[in-house]
Design a protein around this motif. Structure first.
Motif, PDB file in Angstrom:
ATOM      1  N   VAL A 171       1.624  -6.046   0.229  1.00  0.00           N
ATOM      2  CA  VAL A 171       0.954  -5.364  -1.137  1.00  0.00           C
ATOM      3  C   VAL A 171      -0.890  -5.640  -0.638  1.00  0.00           C
ATOM      4  CG1 VAL A 171       0.187  -3.672  -2.439  1.00  0.00           C
ATOM      5  CG2 VAL A 171       2.870  -4.027  -1.620  1.00  0.00           C
ATOM      6  N   THR A 172      -0.820  -7.277  -1.287  1.00  0.00           N
ATOM      7  CA  THR A 172      -2.185  -7.893  -0.911  1.00  0.00           C
ATOM      8  C   THR A 172      -2.754  -7.650   0.153  1.00  0.00           C
ATOM      9  OG1 THR A 172      -1.530  -9.144  -2.910  1.00  0.00           O
ATOM     10  CG2 THR A 172      -3.212  -9.030  -2.035  1.00  0.00           C
TER      11      THR A 172
ATOM     12  N   VAL B  28      -2.091  -6.022   2.381  1.00  0.00           N
ATOM     13  CA  VAL B  28      -2.171  -3.937   3.041  1.00  0.00           C
ATOM     14  C   VAL B  28      -3.832  -3.868   1.970  1.00  0.00           C
ATOM     15  CG1 VAL B  28      -2.033  -1.560   2.496  1.00  0.00           C
ATOM     16  CG2 VAL B  28       0.155  -3.195   3.680  1.00  0.00           C
ATOM     17  N   ASN B  29      -4.158  -4.149   0.663  1.00  0.00           N
ATOM     18  CA  ASN B  29      -5.289  -3.537  -0.121  1.00  0.00           C
ATOM     19  C   ASN B  29      -6.621  -4.566   0.915  1.00  0.00           C
ATOM     20  OD1 ASN B  29      -3.684  -2.206  -1.950  1.00  0.00           O
ATOM     21  ND2 ASN B  29      -3.029  -3.770  -3.037  1.00  0.00           N
ATOM     22  N   THR B  30      -6.029  -5.144   1.002  1.00  0.00           N
ATOM     23  CA  THR B  30      -7.758  -5.369   1.724  1.00  0.00           C
ATOM     24  C   THR B  30      -7.914  -4.970   2.997  1.00  0.00           C
ATOM     25  OG1 THR B  30      -6.572  -7.513   3.121  1.00  0.00           O
ATOM     26  CG2 THR B  30      -7.286  -8.906   1.393  1.00  0.00           C
ATOM     27  N   PHE B  31      -7.723  -4.415   3.324  1.00  0.00           N
ATOM     28  CA  PHE B  31      -8.078  -3.250   5.110  1.00  0.00           C
ATOM     29  C   PHE B  31      -8.294  -2.355   4.089  1.00  0.00           C
ATOM     30  CE2 PHE B  31      -4.471  -5.840   6.854  1.00  0.00           C
ATOM     31  CZ  PHE B  31      -5.245  -5.954   8.066  1.00  0.00           C
ATOM     32  N   GLU B  32      -8.509  -2.384   2.883  1.00  0.00           N
ATOM     33  CA  GLU B  32      -8.897  -0.429   2.288  1.00  0.00           C
ATOM     34  C   GLU B  32     -10.736  -0.459   2.246  1.00  0.00           C
ATOM     35  OE1 GLU B  32      -7.222   2.619  -1.665  1.00  0.00           O
ATOM     36  OE2 GLU B  32      -7.213   0.515  -2.051  1.00  0.00           O
ATOM     37  N   ALA B  33     -11.126  -1.345   1.866  1.00  0.00           N
ATOM     38  CA  ALA B  33     -12.215  -1.122   1.451  1.00  0.00           C
ATOM     39  C   ALA B  33     -12.943  -1.104   3.722  1.00  0.00           C
ATOM     40  CB  ALA B  33     -13.338  -2.017   1.624  1.00  0.00           C
TER      41      ALA B  33
END
Length: 641
Positions: free
Chosen positions: A25-26, A28-33
C-alpha cells in the motif's frame, strides 16, 4: 496463556499479513501525487501501457502498485470517491486469491474495482458474483463510469436474456451476475452442440461477494437443468385428494438396543411420521394398508397388489411426494403462490426464485396441493453444485463481513485463506446482548414496544426476520398498535429499491427478511429544522409554539414542558409550566436515569445533571437528555437493527 504471550511478541498471522500488505500500500501511495498531475487522457492511456507490459511478460504483481494507484485516481475524478488504505489492502487480498473480511459499510463494492481492473487488463475475463439480480445490476451500473473511464467494458448477465445478449455480456472485460446465473450458464455451455453456441468462455478470475453465503451456506445446493418428461398431472390430483385421509403420527421413540423389548417393540402411531430434521416422511404399517385400500378404490392400484412391487414403486413415490408437499413445505416459508404458480423461496436470501422447480415430482405435488395448473414432470439433463462450479476458476477470491468464523472450511474445501481487515475508522456501533423470551407472543410484544420507543426519538428501525410469515406476523402486531411501517420480503420484490431507499429516513420502520440484509445499502437521511419540528409535533413531543429559529435551550424547554406531564408521575401540565426549567430538567434526567441506566435510586437522587447525562450517554437508548437541533439520523443514534 503461552499462545497469547507469543502472539504479543510476534503478532498473530493476521497482523503479520496486514503488515506485509501495508508495504505494498505504501508503494501504491507513492504514485498518487504523480498521477494527480496527469490529465484525463494521460491517465486513460495508462491502461494500454499496462496491457502491453503484461503481454511482454511483466506479471500482474509487478503492475499492481501502479494499476491500483490509477484506479484510485480515476475513482477520485469519476466517482468522487478515494480508495482508503484499508480498501487497498482488501484489493490486494482479492488479487492474491484470498478472502477479505470487511465490516459492513467499509465499501466492498469499491474494493472490487481494484483487482477487477488489474485482471481485466489480461482480456481473459473477470466475473463479479453477487447474491441477487438487484445487487448485480446496481453494482455494475454504479461502478461502470469508473471502468469505462479507464477503457474497460462492463456486462451484466441476468435471467431471461437471450444467448446473444449473454455472449455479449461475457465478452466484456468485467461481467456482473448472480451465483445462480453463472452456474446455470456453465451448465448450458456444457449442453451446447457447437463451440459458437457457448457463452461463458474461460473461468479465469472471480470475486464472490458475500462469499460465506455462496460458498458455505449454499455450497451443496444443486443446480439442475431439466427437460420435459411424461404428463402425470391427473395422478398428482388423485393422490392429493387421498392425503387428508391419512393421520399424522409421531416417530418411533429411540430406544437403546440393549433395552429394547423384542417381544413388545414400540408401537407406531398414525398412518405416517414426519422427520423435520432429515426432511423425510415414512408410512407406518397401518398407513401402507390404508393407502393401498384407497388407491384400489380409485382404480389406481390393482386389487390385491402391493405398493412394494416393482411395478408400483412409481405410485409409492407419488404418495411420498404428496405427503412431503402437505407436511414439510409450508406456504409463505418455502414457497409462495404468485400469478397462479408455485414459486420457490431461497432459504438463504428470502427471495423468490422464478423458473426454479423442485425435482422428483415435489413441485407437481405442491401445485396439486395449492390447486394451480400442474406443469409436466421433468428429467435432469445437467447438474452441478456451487462448490464444484467455483472450484473450476483459475483464481477464486471473495469478500464478506463474516468469514473468519468459517476460515477452516474455506481453507479445507477451497484452499482459501481469510484475512480480517481493520475498519477505516473506529467502530461506533453498539452491539447489545440477546434477549430471550418465554413465548413468541411475549417476544413480539417486546419488539413492538422497542420499535415504538426508538421510533418516537426519530431514529429509523430495521427488523430482520427469517421468513415471510414471521415478517407478516410482526406486521400484524404493529398494525394493531397503529405503527406505520414497510414490509420488505419476497412478496414485494418490485418495491425493494424504493423501500430500501426510505429505510434510513428519520422515524422509518422497515421489516425485512434477510433478502434486504445482504449487501443492500441503506442511506441514513438528513433533515431540516422544519422537518425535525414536524417529527416532534407528530409524536406530541413539542408544542406548536416551537419555531425553527429557536435556540437549543428554547428547544429543550419547549419539549421538556410538553412531555413532562406524560413522563413524570404526579406532575400535571400546570405544575410543569410553573416549575423552573433547571428543576424540571433535573427531574426528567433522574427519571430517565432510573429507566435507562443501572444507577441505584440513591445514586440517582444524589447525582447532578452533568453526571446523569454522562451515565445516559453510556446506554445510548435515551436521546432527549442531549436534545438539540439534530441534523441527521446519525445524531439520533443511527439505524437500530
Amino acid at each position: 496463556m503461552n499462545i497469547k504471550f507469543l502472539g504479543k511478541i510476534f503478532g498473530t498471522s493476521n497482523s503479520r499479513k496486514l503488515k506485509k500488505l501495508g508495504k505494498i500500500v505504501t508503494a501504491v501511495n507513492t504514485f498518487e501525487a504523480g498521477f494527480e498531475a496527469l490529465d484525463d487522457e494521460q491517465l486513460k492511456a495508462k491502461t494500454e501501457e499496462f496491457r502491453q507490459r503484461h503481454e511482454k511478460g511483466e506479471s500482474l504483481d509487478a503492475i499492481l502498485p501502479e494499476a491500483f494507484a490509477v484506479v484510485r485516481e480515476a475513482g477520485k475524478r469519476v466517482m468522487k470517491m478515494r480508495h482508503f488504505d484499508v480498501q487497498m489492502i482488501g484489493g490486494i487480498i482479492l488479487h492474491e486469491g484470498s478472502i477479505a473480511e470487511m465490516r459492513t459499510g467499509e465499501g466492498k463494492t469499491l474494493v472490487a474495482t481494484l483487482p477487477a481492473y488489474l485482471h481485466g487488463l489480461t482480456g481473459e475475463g473477470v466475473h463479479i458474483v453477487t447474491v441477487n439480480d438487484y445487487l448485480a445490476e446496481r453494482d455494475a451500473n454504479w461502478m461502470r463510469p469508473l471502468y469505462e473511464f479507464l477503457g474497460l467494458t462492463v456486462g451484466i448477465i441476468g435471467s431471461g436474456q437471450s444467448p446473444t445478449e449473454k455472449q455479449a455480456a461475457y465478452q466484456c472485460s468485467i461481467t456482473y451476475g448472480t451465483n445462480n446465473e453463472f452456474g446455470f450458464d456453465y451448465l448450458r455451455d456444457n449442453m451446447a452442440f457447437r463451440p459458437e453456441d457457448k457463452m461463458q468462455g474461460n473461468l479465469n478470475f472471480t470475486i464472490v461477494d458475500e462469499v460465506d453465503s455462496i460458498l458455505i451456506d449454499e455450497a451443496r445446493t444443486p443446480l439442475i437443468i431439466s427437460g420435459a418428461a411424461e404428463d402425470s398431472s391427473q395422478l398428482y390430483l388423485a393422490i392429493n385428494k387421498l392425503i387428508p385421509k391419512l393421520e399424522k403420527g409421531v416417530p418411533k421413540k429411540d430406544v437403546p438396543k440393549m433395552m429394547e423389548d423384542k417381544d413388545n417393540p414400540p408401537e407406531e402411531s398414525g398412518h405416517f411420521s414426519v422427520d423435520e430434521k432429515t426432511r423425510q416422511v415414512e408410512l407406518t404399517q397401518a398407513g401402507y394398508s390404508l393407502i393401498e385400500d384407497l388407491l384400489s378404490e380409485q382404480k389406481l392400484l390393482e386389487e390385491g397388489e402391493s405398493l412394494y412391487s416393482a411395478t408400483n414403486l412409481s405410485l409409492l413415490h407419488h404418495v411420498h411426494s404428496a405427503l412431503k408437499a402437505h407436511h414439510l413445505f409450508k406456504r409463505d416459508v418455502e414457497y409462495i403462490v404468485q400469478d397462479k404458480k408455485v414459486v420457490l423461496i431461497d432459504e438463504h436470501t428470502g427471495r423468490t426464485m422464478d423458473g426454479r422447480r423442485l425435482s422428483e415430482g415435489l413441485h407437481q405435488a405442491l401445485e396439486a396441493k395449492e390447486g394451480v395448473d400442474i406443469q409436466s414432470e421433468s428429467q435432469t439433463l445437467a447438474s452441478t453444485t456451487f462448490q464444484n462450479y467455483f472450484r473450476l476458476y483459475n483464481n477464486l477470491s471473495g469478500m464478506t463481513g463474516t468469514a473468519d468464523t468459517e476460515a477452516f472450511e474455506f481453507s479445507q474445501i477451497y484452499g482459501l485463506s481469510v484475512v480480517v481487515i481493520p475498519t477505516n475508522k473506529p467502530m461506533l456501533r453498539n452491539d447489545a446482548n440477546d434477549l430471550i423470551y418465554m413465548s413468541v407472543e411475549e417476544k413480539f410484544e417486546a419488539i413492538v414496544e422497542d420499535i415504538k420507543e426508538i421510533s418516537e426519538k426519530g431514529a429509523p428501525v430495521l427488523v430482520g426476520t427469517a421468513s415471510i410469515d414471521t415478517s407478516e406476523l410482526l406486521s400484524k402486531f404493529l398494525k394493531k398498535e397503529n405503527v406505520k411501517h414497510e414490509v420488505l420480503n419476497a412478496k414485494y420484490h418490485e418495491k425493494e429499491a424504493e423501500i430500501i431507499a426510505q429505510a434510513g429516513r428519520a422515524g422509518a420502520i422497515t421489516i425485512a427478511t434477510n433478502m434486504a440484509g445482504r449487501g443492500t445499502d441503506i442511506k441514513l437521511g438528513s433533515f431540516t429544522r422544519e422537518d425535525f419540528i414536524e417529527h416532534l409535533l407528530k409524536r406530541s413531543l413539542a408544542s406548536k409554539s416551537l419555531k425553527p429559529d429557536a435556540t437549543e435551550e428554547e428547544l429543550r424547554e419547549n419539549v421538556y414542558r410538553k412531555t413532562a406531564p406524560s413522563i413524570l408521575p404526579g406532575v400535571n401540565k400546570r405544575q410543569a409550566e410553573e416549575m423552573s426549567f433547571d428543576e424540571l430538567e433535573l427531574a426528567l434526567l433522574r427519571h430517565w436515569a432510573e429507566e435507562f441506566t443501572w444507577m441505584s435510586g440513591k445514586a440517582v437522587e444524589g447525582a447532578g445533571a452533568d453526571e446523569l447525562r454522562t451515565e445516559l450517554d453510556k446506554n445510548g437508548r435515551c436521546k432527549l437528555h442531549r436534545l438539540r437541533w439534530f441534523k441527521n439520523v446519525e445524531d439520533l443514534g443511527g439505524l437500530h437493527v
